[in-house]
Design a protein around this motif. Sequence first.
Motif, short mmCIF file in Angstrom:
data_model
loop_
_atom_site.label_atom_id
_atom_site.label_comp_id
_atom_site.label_asym_id
_atom_site.label_seq_id
_atom_site.Cartn_x
_atom_site.Cartn_y
_atom_site.Cartn_z
N VAL A 168 6.73 10.06 5.68
CA VAL A 168 6.01 9.01 6.39
C VAL A 168 6.03 7.71 5.57
CG1 VAL A 168 3.71 8.24 7.15
CG2 VAL A 168 4.52 10.56 7.70
N LEU A 169 5.73 7.84 4.26
CA LEU A 169 5.69 6.66 3.40
C LEU A 169 7.06 5.99 3.32
CD1 LEU A 169 3.37 7.93 0.56
CD2 LEU A 169 2.91 6.03 2.10
N SER A 170 8.10 6.83 3.20
CA SER A 170 9.46 6.29 3.15
C SER A 170 9.76 5.52 4.43
CB SER A 170 10.49 7.41 2.98
OG SER A 170 10.28 8.05 1.76
N ALA A 171 9.33 6.08 5.56
CA ALA A 171 9.55 5.43 6.85
C ALA A 171 8.82 4.09 6.91
CB ALA A 171 9.08 6.35 7.98
N VAL A 172 7.57 4.09 6.41
CA VAL A 172 6.79 2.84 6.43
C VAL A 172 7.48 1.77 5.57
CG1 VAL A 172 4.63 1.77 5.66
CG2 VAL A 172 4.59 3.95 6.91
N VAL A 173 7.90 2.16 4.36
CA VAL A 173 8.57 1.23 3.47
C VAL A 173 9.85 0.71 4.12
CG1 VAL A 173 9.85 1.08 1.28
CG2 VAL A 173 7.58 2.14 1.34
N ALA A 174 10.61 1.62 4.73
CA ALA A 174 11.86 1.22 5.39
C ALA A 174 11.58 0.29 6.56
CB ALA A 174 12.63 2.45 5.85
N ALA A 175 10.53 0.59 7.32
CA ALA A 175 10.18 -0.25 8.48
C ALA A 175 9.80 -1.66 8.03
CB ALA A 175 9.02 0.39 9.25
N ALA A 176 9.01 -1.73 6.94
CA ALA A 176 8.61 -3.03 6.41
C ALA A 176 9.85 -3.84 6.01
CB ALA A 176 7.69 -2.85 5.20
N TRP A 177 10.78 -3.15 5.36
CA TRP A 177 12.01 -3.82 4.96
C TRP A 177 12.74 -4.35 6.19
CZ3 TRP A 177 17.09 -2.61 6.20
CH2 TRP A 177 18.05 -3.43 5.58
N LEU A 178 12.81 -3.49 7.26
CA LEU A 178 13.50 -3.86 8.50
C LEU A 178 12.88 -5.12 9.10
CD1 LEU A 178 15.86 -2.31 9.92
CD2 LEU A 178 14.19 -1.73 11.69
N VAL A 179 11.55 -5.17 9.11
CA VAL A 179 10.86 -6.34 9.68
C VAL A 179 11.26 -7.60 8.93
CG1 VAL A 179 8.60 -7.45 9.95
CG2 VAL A 179 8.90 -5.03 10.57
N PHE A 180 11.26 -7.53 7.60
CA PHE A 180 11.63 -8.70 6.79
C PHE A 180 13.09 -9.09 7.04
CE2 PHE A 180 7.89 -7.65 4.13
CZ PHE A 180 7.29 -8.88 4.19
N ALA A 181 13.96 -8.07 7.14
CA ALA A 181 15.38 -8.34 7.35
C ALA A 181 15.60 -9.01 8.70
CB ALA A 181 16.18 -7.04 7.25
N VAL A 182 14.96 -8.47 9.77
CA VAL A 182 15.11 -9.04 11.11
C VAL A 182 14.60 -10.48 11.11
CG1 VAL A 182 14.23 -8.94 13.48
CG2 VAL A 182 15.07 -6.85 12.35
N ALA B 205 0.83 -1.20 0.00
CA ALA B 205 0.00 0.00 0.00
C ALA B 205 0.87 1.26 0.00
CB ALA B 205 -0.94 -0.02 1.20
N ALA B 206 1.84 1.30 0.92
CA ALA B 206 2.70 2.47 1.03
C ALA B 206 3.50 2.69 -0.25
CB ALA B 206 3.66 2.30 2.22
N LEU C 173 15.24 -17.73 -1.72
CA LEU C 173 14.09 -16.91 -2.09
C LEU C 173 13.77 -15.90 -0.98
CD1 LEU C 173 12.25 -16.85 -4.62
CD2 LEU C 173 10.52 -17.96 -3.26
N ASP C 174 13.93 -16.35 0.28
CA ASP C 174 13.69 -15.45 1.40
C ASP C 174 14.69 -14.29 1.40
OD1 ASP C 174 11.75 -17.19 2.06
OD2 ASP C 174 12.48 -17.69 4.04
N LEU C 175 15.95 -14.63 1.04
CA LEU C 175 16.97 -13.57 0.94
C LEU C 175 16.58 -12.59 -0.16
CD1 LEU C 175 19.71 -12.44 1.76
CD2 LEU C 175 20.79 -13.99 0.12
N ALA C 176 16.09 -13.12 -1.28
CA ALA C 176 15.68 -12.28 -2.40
C ALA C 176 14.54 -11.36 -1.99
CB ALA C 176 15.27 -13.15 -3.59
N VAL C 177 13.62 -11.89 -1.15
CA VAL C 177 12.49 -11.07 -0.68
C VAL C 177 13.00 -9.89 0.14
CG1 VAL C 177 10.58 -11.09 0.98
CG2 VAL C 177 10.73 -12.86 -0.76
N VAL C 178 14.06 -10.13 0.93
CA VAL C 178 14.64 -9.04 1.72
C VAL C 178 15.37 -8.06 0.82
CG1 VAL C 178 16.33 -8.47 3.51
CG2 VAL C 178 14.83 -10.45 3.79
N ALA C 179 16.15 -8.60 -0.13
CA ALA C 179 17.01 -7.75 -0.93
C ALA C 179 16.25 -6.98 -2.01
CB ALA C 179 18.11 -8.61 -1.58
N LEU C 180 15.19 -7.57 -2.56
CA LEU C 180 14.50 -6.97 -3.70
C LEU C 180 13.07 -6.53 -3.32
CD1 LEU C 180 15.61 -9.71 -6.19
CD2 LEU C 180 16.40 -7.35 -6.25
#
Lengths: 254, 254, 254, 254
Positions: free
Chosen positions: C45-59, C28-29, C80-87
């Motif tokens: 705000v949107l950038s923060a949301v996108v970055a937070a989502a990425w952080l969650v996947f990375a953690v 959505a963001a 594939l999980d690594l690819a989901v984090v990276a891409l």
Amino acid sequence: MLDRTDFLAKWDKRLEWPLACVAGIFLAAYSVQVLAQPSGIARAVLSAVVAAAWLVFAVDYIVRLAVAPEKGRWFVRHLLDLAVVALPLLRPLRLLRLVILFGALQKAVGGAIRGRVVIYTAASAVLLIYVASLAILEAERSRGDAVITTFGDAVWWSITTVTTVGYGDYAPVTTTGRIIAALLMIGGISLIGIVTATLASWIVQRVAQEDAANQVATGQQIQQLHDELVELRIAINRSQMVRAEGFEPPTAGV
Amino acid sequence: MLDRTDFLAKWDKRLEWPLACVAGIFLAAYSVQVLAQPSGIARAVLSAVVAAAWLVFAVDYIVRLAVAPEKGRWFVRHLLDLAVVALPLLRPLRLLRLVILFGALQKAVGGAIRGRVVIYTAASAVLLIYVASLAILEAERSRGDAVITTFGDAVWWSITTVTTVGYGDYAPVTTTGRIIAALLMIGGISLIGIVTATLASWIVQRVAQEDAANQVATGQQIQQLHDELVELRIAINRSQMVRAEGFEPPTAGV
Amino acid sequence: MLDRTDFLAKWDKRLEWPLACVAGIFLAAYSVQVLAQPSGIARAVLSAVVAAAWLVFAVDYIVRLAVAPEKGRWFVRHLLDLAVVALPLLRPLRLLRLVILFGALQKAVGGAIRGRVVIYTAASAVLLIYVASLAILEAERSRGDAVITTFGDAVWWSITTVTTVGYGDYAPVTTTGRIIAALLMIGGISLIGIVTATLASWIVQRVAQEDAANQVATGQQIQQLHDELVELRIAINRSQMVRAEGFEPPTAGV
Amino acid sequence: MLDRTDFLAKWDKRLEWPLACVAGIFLAAYSVQVLAQPSGIARAVLSAVVAAAWLVFAVDYIVRLAVAPEKGRWFVRHLLDLAVVALPLLRPLRLLRLVILFGALQKAVGGAIRGRVVIYTAASAVLLIYVASLAILEAERSRGDAVITTFGDAVWWSITTVTTVGYGDYAPVTTTGRIIAALLMIGGISLIGIVTATLASWIVQRVAQEDAANQVATGQQIQQLHDELVELRIAINRSQMVRAEGFEPPTAGV
């Protein structure tokens, strides 16, 4: 009716080689006609050869249709033969039957169906690309706005079309050229389909062989079971007889 | 609930022919509308015919949805029927059901599933290309920067799209045209998939037939084993009875 | 080691829903970010949301890698999980897991594997095309010589790419755009492969069902044979006992 | 003849690693040659390395052909080896054999044939795209009207070609480039075919597993039936012996 079927089978067998030769001559004459673009007598001779080859195929088709016992059924089942008569592009495909005759190839590949499929596919692809290139060149080069004007370009276009890559750097602009292109695309899809299907058959078989625990029951195993059942029955019959014989002594003894 | 299922089955059977006719009339009217671009009364009549055909399909859909016992499930399972109502491009696909009715074709092909798949695929491809060509022509030609402006170009574009060759010499520029293109691509992928799948099925079967030593056990072979077991049991029962009978004499004799 | 595997299983189950939600929020963001191109606070705000989502996947990825008993093996099996984090392009694919949760869909399709494959393929295709369109639009539009500059064009390009039609009327010119295109092509080939494979599986099964005479022996038939053998053995045992009993009277009688 | 086959097997085994190294050195030298375009001594050295690698492959081929017992058959069956010698593009494919040697990968994937097929396909695709990009760049960039002039463009063109998307934004114009393109297309069709075939094999197996009622009879089930038959026979034999023994007392008693 049996006579007719008989006649058809003989006709097909007898004309196998002659028709392949006619297809070869047609291909040679057509190649010279398109590539060398001869004029004068040479041109007339080549046109006559091409026309004669067409006539042979047409007569072969008409005779077989006339003799066929169930004409409607024969017609539907031999639409490809009609196409060979109607479309010069498909005529040299008759040459594919020659592939069977190369003893050396057969020997190397063995009788395996997948090996034969691979050889046929490769031979069909080469023949299809070559003939389509000749046909598209003949159809296109007379038009002013055509982009396919040399044989090299025609071959390149055929390859990009048959593989469905379709860059679009060369594309036919005449109606004849587009009909050739459509036939080539159908051929290409069939060839890709055969490649994929052969690979699928190979992988399915390999996976089945590997999965030893769940190996499918074979007819051979059933045959072994059958043999054991037969032996068992013999044993029971023998036991009955033994008993019958073994019984008599006591009764006789009494 | 049984009555409803009953009603649905009857409804489907009764309307099989009429709906195919409506689809045929729709296709004819739509073809004239797009190709001849009539004006005045002819145009109004054709528009009315097209609208009426749509209404018939819509009413058929609504009635069947209203009668269906499990509406949610029916809706999900009949999304294609909804698409037929919503998208004119898909409406003539109903004509495909007519293929079943050509007795001659059926007879020639036999009841074999692969033969039927081939006929359906070929008929679908021709119908899809024809309808997509009409639709894209109607969608594109009014736009100034469109490249698809004649029916010939439209057919050529449809063929290059459905085979996924995609030269790019012609490409839709309107949103409607691109939706038609997307549907045509989905159709093309399905058609190519069916060609490949049919070939794969054929090769898998041929390889299995050839591989005589590892032939898969058939139900017939199991049936033979079963018959032998039954005979064996009869033999054993008989042996028991023989023994029972054979026994009595000695005990009686003593 | 068992504790770790246990922990991993619990972790995966507990985070199933939250991670799907994060993927949804990310999508959505990201959509708003690309399509509305907001500025000022909204953008931050949107950038923060996108970055937070990425952080969650990375953690999530790091925790699972850290806990995995055999790190090397886990790493290879979860590329594939690594690819989901990276891409970012692949991140919303996590949403696909939600498909399982639609009870209505499941009910309509039934538990059949082919039905589930169809639903997954359709959902993946739609999600892939949508996300690829967003990503390509973001990657391309800033470049001066780019041709993909609106969302409509991006969707059109995605569809022609995923179906491997590739008209070439729109093509990415940036390196990022081309990487997205390459991923989309891999996705497209996989989707086409799944369509063909599902059709092949269906045709193979139908052909097998039709070919009644050569129907493959089923486990059920073998079970019936087994039951008969067991009955036969019981009969033989009984016959032995009958004989044993039947014998005694004469010996007793003597 | 056995000695020759023996010699061939040893030759292949001994040269497995050295030839893979030569292929690796060839790839490295070729990459530097094309990408860095060195001049002077560096250029001469690289050319010598590339020529030496070619010589090694040629000698290997000639020795094996000379030693082969059935030359004609060997020749037909090793056309790919000839292609590796004749075409620089295919030479690095020898590196694919190294894939087997990565213990970690093997361990992660397990011995399953589908896993190995996936790894080989991915490795082949990457290697094919890389080498084709180098080759097309070398073939095209010297031409004035070429569009493929940087390595990035070459990789992009390779990817669009191998996936059969073929935008046509980049297309080879030289004969060498088009031959490379044709080989790449053949490789692409094979790779797509393998992806589809692997998916088909997976779906067919899953469907078969699910369809519990119609599960195909396995060799294991037949084995169980066999064991029961053996036990039955033992029981019958015992019953015969019991009878034989049980008989004697009465006759003896009389």
